[in-house]
Scaffold this motif. Structure first.
Motif, short mmCIF file in Angstrom:
data_model
loop_
_atom_site.label_atom_id
_atom_site.label_comp_id
_atom_site.label_asym_id
_atom_site.label_seq_id
_atom_site.Cartn_x
_atom_site.Cartn_y
_atom_site.Cartn_z
N TYR A 158 7.52 4.35 -10.46
CA TYR A 158 7.10 5.65 -9.95
C TYR A 158 5.60 5.65 -9.63
N VAL A 159 4.80 5.05 -10.50
CA VAL A 159 3.34 5.12 -10.30
C VAL A 159 2.90 4.26 -9.12
N VAL A 160 3.61 3.19 -8.82
CA VAL A 160 3.28 2.38 -7.64
C VAL A 160 3.38 3.23 -6.38
N ALA A 161 4.41 4.09 -6.31
CA ALA A 161 4.57 4.98 -5.16
C ALA A 161 3.39 5.94 -5.03
N GLN A 162 2.89 6.44 -6.17
CA GLN A 162 1.77 7.39 -6.13
C GLN A 162 0.49 6.70 -5.66
N ILE A 163 0.24 5.50 -6.16
CA ILE A 163 -0.98 4.79 -5.77
C ILE A 163 -0.90 4.35 -4.31
N TYR A 164 0.29 4.02 -3.84
CA TYR A 164 0.48 3.73 -2.41
C TYR A 164 0.07 4.94 -1.57
N ALA A 165 0.47 6.14 -2.01
CA ALA A 165 0.11 7.36 -1.28
C ALA A 165 -1.40 7.59 -1.30
N VAL A 166 -2.04 7.27 -2.42
CA VAL A 166 -3.50 7.41 -2.50
C VAL A 166 -4.17 6.53 -1.44
N GLY A 167 -3.70 5.28 -1.31
CA GLY A 167 -4.25 4.39 -0.30
C GLY A 167 -4.03 4.89 1.11
N LEU A 168 -2.83 5.45 1.35
CA LEU A 168 -2.51 6.00 2.67
C LEU A 168 -3.46 7.14 3.04
N ILE A 169 -3.68 8.06 2.10
CA ILE A 169 -4.55 9.21 2.37
C ILE A 169 -6.00 8.78 2.53
N ALA A 170 -6.47 7.95 1.63
CA ALA A 170 -7.88 7.53 1.67
C ALA A 170 -8.18 6.76 2.95
N SER A 171 -7.26 5.90 3.38
CA SER A 171 -7.50 5.12 4.59
C SER A 171 -7.52 6.00 5.83
N ARG A 172 -6.73 7.06 5.81
CA ARG A 172 -6.69 7.96 6.99
C ARG A 172 -7.94 8.82 7.07
N PHE A 173 -8.43 9.32 5.96
CA PHE A 173 -9.47 10.34 6.02
C PHE A 173 -10.88 9.82 5.69
N THR A 174 -10.99 8.55 5.32
CA THR A 174 -12.33 7.99 5.14
C THR A 174 -12.57 6.78 6.02
N GLY A 175 -11.49 6.24 6.61
CA GLY A 175 -11.63 5.10 7.50
C GLY A 175 -11.72 3.76 6.80
N VAL A 176 -11.63 3.74 5.46
CA VAL A 176 -11.69 2.47 4.74
C VAL A 176 -10.36 1.74 4.85
N ASP A 177 -10.36 0.47 4.53
CA ASP A 177 -9.14 -0.31 4.52
C ASP A 177 -8.16 0.25 3.50
#
Length: 684
Positions: free
Chosen positions: A175-194
């Motif tokens: 379950y937590v892997v799915a949450q951290i995946y979502a964190v990466g998705l959001i951060a990459s979209r709205f900050t431009g980082v990898d």
């Protein structure tokens, strides 16, 4: 009682100030956007401000007290515990993916809403109040005491505890892997980082709260996160509702808009251009099928053709762009026949999906009788797995221990359902609103005049695009079949689809981040507490000091967090699939032992060990043998049930095994029976 009332009033005051301050922050950013502040800075400000807020709460709530670290001192008022549990529950799957799933699958996507909501009714009726009366720290604690008391063989309690810890770790980690995946998705979209960098940026916020203050810090952070989640989800839904139905209440507009959507679907079904595009996709799928049938010859022929094409382009002194495109085609060509089989199979399936006719959103189980029956059975199986999985999730059940009394736990579950429904009743409406907007505004647009948000989302992940449009029939006009949209992107892109200011996009990203972080906090704490309390303290060193126990828990939490972040960085699958697997595993392994442990005195430790093992193995076996991602084959399905619903077989197997083995072995002793009588006795 007076002290508790004063504490409640103080909390209400603090969070009222927080809500007002957050509103002022939104207004200030909106004004700055009007003055010309760059979008990227708005994204940075949202990410930075919310992460700093969570870190500040974590620092203020830091503790080394065992009671505070594990169960927030058992003094969280029912309403605030309900808000914290709702934030814990409204994960990235609920906030980001659920509306997208409904957009793509229509009626069939309601299984998630029904299953997860119904699961909380089971939590209220069957488990939560009894766990609170037991008054320990973890789920393995309860199972070990219930099935392995002092009057039974010591290995019984140890065996049940170890199995419960293993189940807690596997379920929570998935379950937590799915949450951290979502964190990466959001951060990459709205900050431009990898994407990978975004994962570890979000991880820092998770660790500050859970590492410093355990359940105490997580609880007060989750209350703040719920406020952000609620505001972020409702504003775009209200805007779209007013835009398309002149009614700002999405739940009311939902019914009015469905007939309009159905009419638009009918028009698109009759459109000859749509039929033309779908015919092209069918032909492409047929071509891939022919290549697959003639492997490995077709692979070798294709490789030679790609090399010859590059040589011909170079020979006629073509432009540099043509040469580079031909080189890319050759580099992207499968390296061997096995890779070609995998890639061409995936491409064939994708083209077949695009070639399928439009499925009316409001039609349940579309297709002929056989197909309709299969879809209905899968719908019911998924609802079953999600309900029972919800009632057995360790990080949710842990919150039963944080209230002052059993009565407060019951009231807390009511508040949890209330706060969850504020979001869940909006999700189906939002899916319809966005679908109608895309069907009526984007479809039919000239490719030369596509809105800016299309290119934004197409470039978030270039290797696995979350959103793409390709002019398949080369007519220069967008057809519905030419649009590819990932379920995980719909809610995040909704403000831009609706034409809202970019500040609302930042708000929605902050809401999605809050949903992912709040759930990740609870899951990581569940894993670290199981390892530190149930393994280290209960099985390794019973003389460990409270300070040492908390320190061990923090170190384990840190290690698990980095392992989960690494797993998420490999992009193991879409969010809903990962989450669905966790629910089937939780239901199959923990639910039978928990419920029979409360309501059936005859259940003993031999039955619990056998039932948990059999339920887990049946569930895992079915997933491994039917899920193509895990190396299985869809041809191995039992009764056509999808791998995500493996719990439909695991739960009955575990339940029947506990009953059978318990009846065939000696009855549990007096202490276990007394514990059942105690936790089921009416509260005084």
């Amino acid at each position: 009682m007076k002290q508790q009332r004063t504490f409640f009033q103080r909390l209400r005051y603090y969070y009222s100030l927080f809500a007002a301050g957050f509103g002022c922050f939104l207004i200030a950013l909106a004004a700055l956007e009007q003055e010309g502040m760059p979008r990227v800075w708005i994204g940075y400000l949202f990410m930075f401000a919310t992460i700093v807020l969570y870190a500040l709460i974590g620092v203020i709530s830091r503790t080394s007290n065992v009671l505070e670290y594990y169960v927030a001192g058992r003094r969280v008022p029912a309403m605030f515990n309900g808000m914290a549990t709702a934030a814990d529950w409204i994960s990235a799957a609920s906030f980001i993916s659920l509306a997208g799933g409904l957009y793509l699958h229509g009626f069939d996507g309601l299984a998630y809403v029904m299953g997860w909501t119904g699961g909380y009714c089971l939590v209220q009726l069957l488990i939560a109040p009894y766990l609170r009366k037991f008054a320990q720290y973890t789920i393995p604690d309860f199972l070990a005491e219930r099935y392995g008391g002092a009057d039974q063989a010591e290995h019984g309690g140890r065996g049940v505890r170890i199995l419960a810890v293993i189940a807690t770790i596997i379920v929570s980690f998935t379950y937590v892997v799915a949450q951290i995946y979502a964190v990466g998705l959001i951060a990459s979209r709205f900050t431009g980082v990898d994407f990978s960098v975004g994962i570890f940026l979000g991880l820092a916020s998770i660790l500050v709260c859970s590492f410093l203050g355990g359940m105490r810090a997580i609880t007060w952070t989750q209350v703040a996160q719920y406020i952000i989640i609620l505001v972020a989800f409702l504003i775009p839904a209200i805007w779209l509702s007013a835009k398309h139905s002149d009614n700002p209440i999405p739940q009311v507009a939902y019914g009015k808009l469905l007939p309009k959507l159905s009419a638009r679907e009918h028009v698109l079904q009759q459109d000859p251009k749509e039929a033309e595009v779908r015919a092209i996709y069918r032909q492409r799928a047929a071509d891939y099928a022919a290549w697959l049938r003639s492997l490995p010859t077709s692979w070798e022929t294709g490789r030679i053709a790609a090399q010859r094409k590059l040589d011909q382009i170079k020979a006629r002194n073509a432009s540099l762009l043509e040469i580079r495109n031909a080189e890319r085609e050759l580099v992207a060509y499968p390296k061997n026949a096995d890779e070609a089989e995998r890639l061409w199979t995936e491409a064939r399936e994708q083209n077949l999906q695009h070639a399928e006719p439009i499925t009316p959103h409001a039609t349940p189980y579309p297709g002929d009788k056989e197909t309709s029956d299969i879809k209905r059975n899968n719908f019911l199986a998924l609802v079953f797995c999600l309900m029972l999985g919800t009632a057995a999730l360790p990080h949710i059940l842990m919150r039963s221990y944080t209230t002052p009394s059993v009565h407060e736990t019951r009231v807390s579950v009511f508040w949890t359902l209330f706060f969850i429904l504020l979001i869940y009743l909006t999700i189906p409406a939002l899916a319809v609103l966005v679908k109608y907007d895309i069907y009526s505004s984007l479809v039919g647009t000239d490719y030369a005049h596509l809105p800016n948000w299309v290119s934004y989302w197409a470039n978030v992940d270039k290797l696995n695009p979350l959103f793409s449009i390709s002019d398949v029939n080369h007519d220069g006009v967008v057809q519905l079949a030419e649009i590819t949209i990932d379920a995980d992107v719909l809610v995040l892109a909704t403000p831009e689809i609706a034409g809202l200011p970019y500040v609302i996009s930042g708000l929605v990203a902050a809401g999605g981040l809050a949903a992912a972080l709040s759930t990740a906090d609870g899951l990581l704490l569940a894993i670290s507490n199981a390892l530190s309390h149930d393994v280290y303290y209960k099985l390794v060193d019973r003389s460990a000091s409270t300070q040492k126990r908390v320190t061990i828990s923090k170190l384990l939490l840190l290690a698990v967090a980095f392992i989960a972040a690494y797993a998420a960085s490999t992009k193991p699958g879409d969010i809903l699939s990962l989450v669905g697997a966790a629910f089937s595993l939780a239901g199959s392994t923990l639910f039978p032992a928990l419920v029979l442990g409360v309501f059936w005195k005859r259940a003993n430790h031999q039955g619990a060990i056998a039932g948990m093992t059999v339920g887990f193995l049946v569930c895992i076996y079915y997933m491994l043998h039917t899920n193509p991602i895990l190396g299985g084959s869809m041809a191995s399905l039992w009764f056509h049930i999808a791998p995500i619903s493996a719990g439909i077989f695991g739960v009955p197997a575990g339940l029947l095994t506990i009953v059978a083995v318990s009846l065939l072995t000696p009855a549990p002793g007096r202490q276990s029976a007394a514990l059942v009588d105690y936790i089921r006795a009416p509260e005084q």
